[in-house]
Design a protein around this motif. Structure first.
Motif, short mmCIF file in Angstrom:
data_model
loop_
_atom_site.label_atom_id
_atom_site.label_comp_id
_atom_site.label_asym_id
_atom_site.label_seq_id
_atom_site.Cartn_x
_atom_site.Cartn_y
_atom_site.Cartn_z
N LEU A 137 -1.71 1.20 7.98
CA LEU A 137 -0.33 1.61 8.30
C LEU A 137 0.47 1.94 7.05
O LEU A 137 1.64 1.57 6.92
CB LEU A 137 0.38 0.52 9.13
CG LEU A 137 -0.20 0.25 10.52
CD1 LEU A 137 0.54 -0.90 11.19
CD2 LEU A 137 -0.15 1.49 11.38
N LEU A 138 -0.18 2.61 6.11
CA LEU A 138 0.49 3.04 4.88
C LEU A 138 0.80 4.53 4.99
O LEU A 138 -0.10 5.35 5.23
CB LEU A 138 -0.40 2.76 3.67
CG LEU A 138 0.15 3.24 2.32
CD1 LEU A 138 1.45 2.52 1.98
CD2 LEU A 138 -0.88 3.01 1.22
N PHE A 139 2.08 4.89 4.81
CA PHE A 139 2.50 6.29 4.94
C PHE A 139 3.16 6.82 3.67
O PHE A 139 3.13 8.02 3.42
CB PHE A 139 3.48 6.43 6.11
CG PHE A 139 2.90 6.00 7.43
CD1 PHE A 139 2.09 6.85 8.16
CD2 PHE A 139 3.15 4.73 7.93
CE1 PHE A 139 1.56 6.46 9.38
CE2 PHE A 139 2.62 4.32 9.14
CZ PHE A 139 1.82 5.20 9.87
N SER A 140 3.77 5.98 2.87
CA SER A 140 4.53 6.43 1.71
C SER A 140 3.65 6.50 0.46
O SER A 140 2.65 5.77 0.34
CB SER A 140 5.70 5.48 1.45
OG SER A 140 6.56 5.42 2.57
N LYS A 141 4.04 7.36 -0.45
CA LYS A 141 3.34 7.44 -1.74
C LYS A 141 3.63 6.21 -2.59
O LYS A 141 2.78 5.74 -3.34
CB LYS A 141 3.78 8.71 -2.48
CG LYS A 141 3.30 10.01 -1.85
CD LYS A 141 3.76 11.20 -2.66
CE LYS A 141 3.26 12.51 -2.05
NZ LYS A 141 3.75 13.69 -2.84
N LYS A 142 4.87 5.74 -2.51
CA LYS A 142 5.26 4.54 -3.27
C LYS A 142 5.32 3.36 -2.30
O LYS A 142 5.93 3.46 -1.23
CB LYS A 142 6.64 4.75 -3.91
CG LYS A 142 6.69 5.89 -4.91
CD LYS A 142 8.09 6.05 -5.49
CE LYS A 142 9.07 6.56 -4.44
NZ LYS A 142 10.42 6.80 -5.00
N TYR A 143 4.71 2.26 -2.71
CA TYR A 143 4.76 1.10 -1.81
C TYR A 143 4.64 -0.20 -2.61
O TYR A 143 4.05 -0.24 -3.68
CB TYR A 143 3.68 1.18 -0.74
CG TYR A 143 2.26 1.12 -1.25
CD1 TYR A 143 1.57 -0.09 -1.32
CD2 TYR A 143 1.60 2.29 -1.64
CE1 TYR A 143 0.26 -0.14 -1.78
CE2 TYR A 143 0.28 2.24 -2.10
CZ TYR A 143 -0.38 1.03 -2.16
OH TYR A 143 -1.68 0.96 -2.61
N TRP A 144 5.24 -1.23 -2.04
CA TRP A 144 5.05 -2.60 -2.51
C TRP A 144 4.29 -3.33 -1.42
O TRP A 144 4.48 -3.07 -0.23
CB TRP A 144 6.39 -3.29 -2.75
CG TRP A 144 7.15 -2.77 -3.95
CD1 TRP A 144 6.73 -1.86 -4.86
CD2 TRP A 144 8.46 -3.16 -4.33
NE1 TRP A 144 7.68 -1.64 -5.81
CE2 TRP A 144 8.77 -2.44 -5.51
CE3 TRP A 144 9.41 -4.03 -3.83
CZ2 TRP A 144 9.99 -2.57 -6.17
CZ3 TRP A 144 10.62 -4.18 -4.48
CH2 TRP A 144 10.91 -3.45 -5.65
N ARG A 145 3.46 -4.27 -1.83
CA ARG A 145 2.65 -4.98 -0.84
C ARG A 145 2.94 -6.48 -0.86
O ARG A 145 3.29 -7.07 -1.89
CB ARG A 145 1.17 -4.71 -1.06
CG ARG A 145 0.64 -5.07 -2.42
CD ARG A 145 -0.68 -4.37 -2.72
NE ARG A 145 -1.75 -4.76 -1.82
CZ ARG A 145 -2.86 -4.03 -1.62
NH1 ARG A 145 -3.02 -2.88 -2.25
NH2 ARG A 145 -3.80 -4.46 -0.81
N THR A 146 2.81 -7.09 0.30
CA THR A 146 2.91 -8.53 0.44
C THR A 146 1.86 -8.96 1.45
O THR A 146 1.31 -8.11 2.17
CB THR A 146 4.32 -8.97 0.92
OG1 THR A 146 4.34 -10.39 1.09
CG2 THR A 146 4.69 -8.30 2.23
N ASP A 147 1.56 -10.24 1.50
CA ASP A 147 0.48 -10.67 2.40
C ASP A 147 1.00 -11.27 3.70
O ASP A 147 0.23 -11.82 4.48
CB ASP A 147 -0.45 -11.66 1.70
CG ASP A 147 0.25 -12.97 1.36
OD1 ASP A 147 1.46 -13.10 1.62
OD2 ASP A 147 -0.43 -13.87 0.82
N ASN A 148 2.32 -11.19 3.95
CA ASN A 148 2.82 -11.74 5.21
C ASN A 148 4.08 -11.04 5.68
O ASN A 148 4.81 -10.44 4.89
CB ASN A 148 3.06 -13.25 5.09
CG ASN A 148 4.20 -13.57 4.16
OD1 ASN A 148 5.36 -13.59 4.57
ND2 ASN A 148 3.90 -13.81 2.89
N ASN A 149 4.31 -11.12 6.97
CA ASN A 149 5.41 -10.41 7.60
C ASN A 149 6.79 -10.93 7.21
O ASN A 149 7.75 -10.18 7.14
CB ASN A 149 5.27 -10.52 9.12
CG ASN A 149 5.02 -9.18 9.75
OD1 ASN A 149 4.31 -8.36 9.19
ND2 ASN A 149 5.60 -8.95 10.90
#
Length: 296
Positions: free
Chosen positions: A208-220
């Motif tokens: 569910l990745l759509f953007s070129k720039k993203y930050w990630r986390t492991d929980n909602n």
């Protein structure tokens, strides 16, 4: 020292009944058998448990101290026996279940309660992980069961049963630049930072990745906090918003203009074909299968 369960029961009953004869009547034994059992227990413990003065035995302070522990000890012995019997019938020594981070807000504990009622002595361990990590835990047999979203491609080692549907929505903080638009174009999404729930393994591409720039986390929960802070847009479960009105008030659901990604998924109970599942895991799988048959 050779103390058995029957001795403990007799000891407990004598103290509660007040005499050897009353304890014997309660236990269906002759008084001499009760008296002999207490005498042997005193020898095994090297303690005087009763003062035999007058007509009735009087518990010593040491006996009263031990009595406080006896009830719990008898409970634990019975639990141990029940658990040993369950293991002999195929119950796993422990059941590890991983719940995908995005599903922690759902009623997953209902399934745990079902297992607990059927197998009250079973050790159950619950883990939370992003989708990709949950799958790895299944395949390396760190976990026996996983609650996770359906996926387009399945590993040949996987088996699953469907639980329900879960809807997700794209959101951004009210007041953030992207939330100012009635409709958001694909180009705007590409150029806006996305907060995405993803594997802790940074070499694994997030779903569910759509953007070129993203930050990630492991929980909602972390993702939601960052989105509400205006640090980026993201995708959250509808049920999470409905259960938390204070969160819903701070977020705007984005309306995409020129593309329609899939935001509704089945939630599956998944396990590995290579795992030797125990009685509790099999019980839950069969319960869900039967429930789905009844619905149909």
């Amino acid at each position: 020292m050779n103390i058995n369960q029957e001795q403990l029961i007799i000891f407990k009953t004598v103290i509660e009944s007040g005499s050897f004869s009353a304890a014997a009547r309660k236990l269906g034994k002759v008084p001499s058998a009760v008296s002999m059992s207490i005498a042997n227990l005193e020898i095994d413990l090297n303690l005087s448990l009763f003062q035999r003065v007058g007509r009735e035995p009087v518990p010593t302070p040491q006996a009263l101290t031990l009595y406080e522990k006896t009830e719990q000890l008898l409970i634990e012995i019975n639990q141990w026996k029940q658990h040993a019997f369950a293991l002999s019938e195929g119950l796993e020594s422990a059941l590890n279940i991983v719940v995908v981070s995005e599903l922690l807000h759902t009623h997953w504990t209902d399934y745990i309660s079902l297992i607990e009622k059927q197998f009250p002595e079973l050790q159950i361990n619950i883990f939370s992980a992003p989708q990709e990590d949950a799958l790895k835990m299944l395949l390396n047999q760190t976990a026996q069961l996983a609650l996770m979203f359906e996926r387009g491609q399945l590993e040949s080692r996987e088996q699953f049963v469907e639980l329900k549907r879960e809807a997700l929505v794209p959101v951004a903080a009210i007041g953030s630049p992207i939330a100012a638009f009635e409709q958001v174009s694909y180009e705007q999404i590409l150029q806006s930072r996305q907060i995405v729930v993803a594997s802790r393994d940074r070499t694994t591409k997030p779903e569910l990745l759509f953007s070129k720039k993203y930050w990630r986390t492991d929980n909602n929960h972390s993702a939601c906090a960052m989105i509400m802070q205006g640090l980026g847009w993201g995708i959250l479960p509808v049920e999470m918003l409905n259960q938390n009105p204070h969160i819903k008030q701070k977020l705007k659901i984005l309306n995409f203009l020129d593309f329609s990604p899939k935001f509704e998924y089945f939630v599956d109970l998944v396990w590995s074909r290579e795992s030797q599942l125990g009685a509790a895991a099999c019980f839950l799988i069969q319960h869900i299968r039967n429930s789905r048959k009844n619905v149909k």
